[in-house]
Design an enzyme around this catalytic site. Structure first.
Site, PDB file in Angstrom:
ATOM      1  CG  HIS A   1      66.413  29.941  -0.836  1.00  0.00           C
ATOM      2  ND1 HIS A   1      65.367  30.760  -1.207  1.00  0.00           N
ATOM      3  CD2 HIS A   1      66.648  30.196   0.473  1.00  0.00           C
ATOM      4  CE1 HIS A   1      64.997  31.497  -0.183  1.00  0.00           C
ATOM      5  NE2 HIS A   1      65.750  31.175   0.855  1.00  0.00           N
TER       6      HIS A   1
ATOM      7  CG  HIS B   1      60.688  34.219   5.202  1.00  0.00           C
ATOM      8  ND1 HIS B   1      60.470  32.939   4.702  1.00  0.00           N
ATOM      9  CD2 HIS B   1      62.025  34.443   5.078  1.00  0.00           C
ATOM     10  CE1 HIS B   1      61.619  32.418   4.313  1.00  0.00           C
ATOM     11  NE2 HIS B   1      62.582  33.293   4.525  1.00  0.00           N
TER      12      HIS B   1
ATOM     13  CE  LYS C   1      61.212  33.154   0.728  1.00  0.00           C
ATOM     14  NZ  LYS C   1      61.882  34.248   1.296  1.00  0.00           N
TER      15      LYS C   1
ATOM     16  CG  ASP D   1      52.055   8.343  -2.083  1.00  0.00           C
ATOM     17  OD1 ASP D   1      53.171   7.841  -1.851  1.00  0.00           O
ATOM     18  OD2 ASP D   1      51.077   8.228  -1.317  1.00  0.00           O
TER      19      ASP D   1
ATOM     20  CE  LYS E   1      62.731  28.075   1.807  1.00  0.00           C
ATOM     21  NZ  LYS E   1      63.455  29.155   1.130  1.00  0.00           N
TER      22      LYS E   1
ATOM     23  CG  ASP F   1      47.014  41.677 -15.114  1.00  0.00           C
ATOM     24  OD1 ASP F   1      47.359  42.776 -14.637  1.00  0.00           O
ATOM     25  OD2 ASP F   1      47.346  41.299 -16.248  1.00  0.00           O
TER      26      ASP F   1
END
Length: 473
Positions: free
Chosen positions: A218, A391, A393, A225, A220, A398
């Site tokens: 899952h 969508h 995450k 470079d 991404k 703090d």
């Protein structure tokens, strides 16, 4: 004769169900999941036996051991190459110590590095504009990994950007998940290969677990470079730009890192690439210092010896003294994470969780609705984002810690998926995340206990039934 065949078939299915139930007892990670599978396999093997072949095992046959062997081999090769190239440049760059997150680093055998410059990219247009600009400036190599790639407008923009760099002599490696990108046509992949892009699909299936579909990559990741990296919640498809109703506008978050932490982002990609190909992808030394932020790359997955994603969330929540703000599309926490959230409330921590108001997966949405009600009863403030589908995450702890990545608060991320996130300690970056989340909360409706009580009895029963599927949600 027909009756005899039916009886023999039924007996064979029940015997197979008993053996499968024994396997479930031995290998399912949670007692609740094992109990659910055992009941179904013993009592209703006609219904549950085939799904168990695809969803039931908590380990890929031979994968975990082989993954660890290859991972160890990869580290040896990595160290050998690094001694003469770029690891020496990092030798005097000591890891940053932060007692709140030291346990996470030890668990994952990683470290927090200082000297990073961070940029927050809110929603798909901003994120992909930055990513395409970075790809266009690549001089040596481009490493790309997405869970989902579609052959649509955005997917073709990605394809063309990679082909352009490959034609310019830049080494390009593209990795996509075989389940998440199951609809990606062969013509798309062939076009990339013909243009010089090294493109492979990630799959945990091997001959011993050829039925296994439950484990997915899952992550991404984009690395340019060795200098800059991107990580977050966005995949390569038009819906992530908000171009596909009824879930649009699509709310998501990505981030960019420049500095020493890019080396660990690159290493996470390299481990996955090595598993698929048996080869090391290209690598280069990251910059020693680009900013003042400390970042730890948190890469988790079902091949880890511990349930590392769940433990990561648990430790991060326990570290909070003032607030924990989380946004997730799927709120199906396990007992450890849910317990950490409730304990945070008792410590006086401001605990808020933002979830969607529209479902993209109906069963998960129903289970999330029940957990949201139970969270409210425990003193956790729950919000539903109104403009479109959320969508992203993201977690804010703090005033100085912000996490951006691919991890959801559900069992799939905790135990079934390969996930990745950047845990960043920097007040300026945390302030940017705070402003972003405050804007999101302002566009949301707070959930209250009466929302659940107003539901019909049968609707509430349906929510509890949906929660029975926790182990595979």
């Amino acid at each position: 004769m027909i009756a005899t065949v039916i009886a023999i078939t039924a007996l064979a299915l029940h015997v197979a169900g008993v053996f499968a139930a024994m396997h479930a007892v031995m290998h399912t990670r949670t007692a609740q999941g094992a109990f659910a599978w055992v009941l179904g396999l013993v009592l209703l093997p006609y219904v549950t036996l085939v799904p168990y072949l695809f969803l039931g095992s908590s380990h890929f046959g031979g994968y975990v051991d082989l993954h660890r062997q290859r991972q160890s081999r990869f580290f040896v090769l990595h160290e050998e190459a690094a001694q003469s190239t770029w690891l020496g440049t990092l030798a005097h760059s000591e890891p940053v110590r932060d007692a709140r997150y030291d346990a996470i680093g030890r668990m994952l055998k990683t470290a927090m590095h200082g000297g990073n410059a961070l940029s927050l990219h809110v929603d798909g247009e901003a994120a992909f504009t930055a990513m395409f600009e970075a790809i266009a400036r690549a001089e040596r190599y481009v490493l790309v990994q997405f869970f989902i790639i579609h052959d649509d407008v955005l997917g073709r923009r990605l394809r063309d950007a990679l082909l352009e760099r490959a034609a310019a002599g830049v080494e390009v490696c593209l990795l996509y998940d075989s389940v998440g990108s199951h609809a990606l046509p062969d013509a798309y992949v062939d076009r990339l290969r013909d243009g010089g892009v090294r493109v492979r699909r990630f799959a945990t299936r091997r001959w011993r677990n050829r039925f296994q579909l439950n484990f997915r990559n899952h992550r991404k990741v984009l690395v340019i470079d060795g200098v800059r990296g991107f990580v977050g919640g966005l995949n390569a498809g038009d819906e992530y730009l908000g171009a596909k109703p009824p879930l649009s506008p699509w709310r998501d978050t990505h981030m960019q890192i420049e500095g020493p932490a890019v080396a660990d982002l690159q290493r996470a990609f390299a481990e996955d690439w090595y598993w698929v190909t048996g080869e090391r992808p290209p690598h280069a030394p990251p910059p020693e210092r680009c900013g003042r932020a400390a970042s730890m790359i948190v890469a988790t997955g079902p091949a880890d010896r511990q349930e590392s994603c769940s433990l990561f969330f648990t430790q991060a929540i326990h570290a909070a003294t003032k607030r924990v703000w989380i946004t997730t599309p799927y709120f199906v926490p396990d007992q450890a994470v849910f317990g950490a959230l409730r304990l945070a409330v008792f410590r006086g921590v401001d605990v808020r969780i933002l979830i969607p108001s529209r479902p993209d997966h109906r069963t998960v949405f129903m289970a999330s609705t029940l957990y949201a009600h139970e969270a409210i009863v425990a003193g956790i403030r729950m919000f539903r984002y109104q403009p479109g589908f959320v969508h992203q995450k993201v977690m804010l702890i703090d005033d100085d810690t912000a996490v951006v990545g691919s991890m959801n608060l559900d069992n799939r991320s905790f135990r079934l998926n390969f996930e990745i996130a950047a845990l960043n300690v920097d007040q300026a970056f945390a302030a940017d995340v705070e402003a972003m989340l405050e804007a999101d909360f302002a566009r949301s409706d707070e959930v209250n206990p009466n929302d659940y009580r107003r539901l019909s009895y049968f609707r509430r029963v349906a929510l509890h039934v949906a929660r029975l599927f926790d182990p595979i949600l």
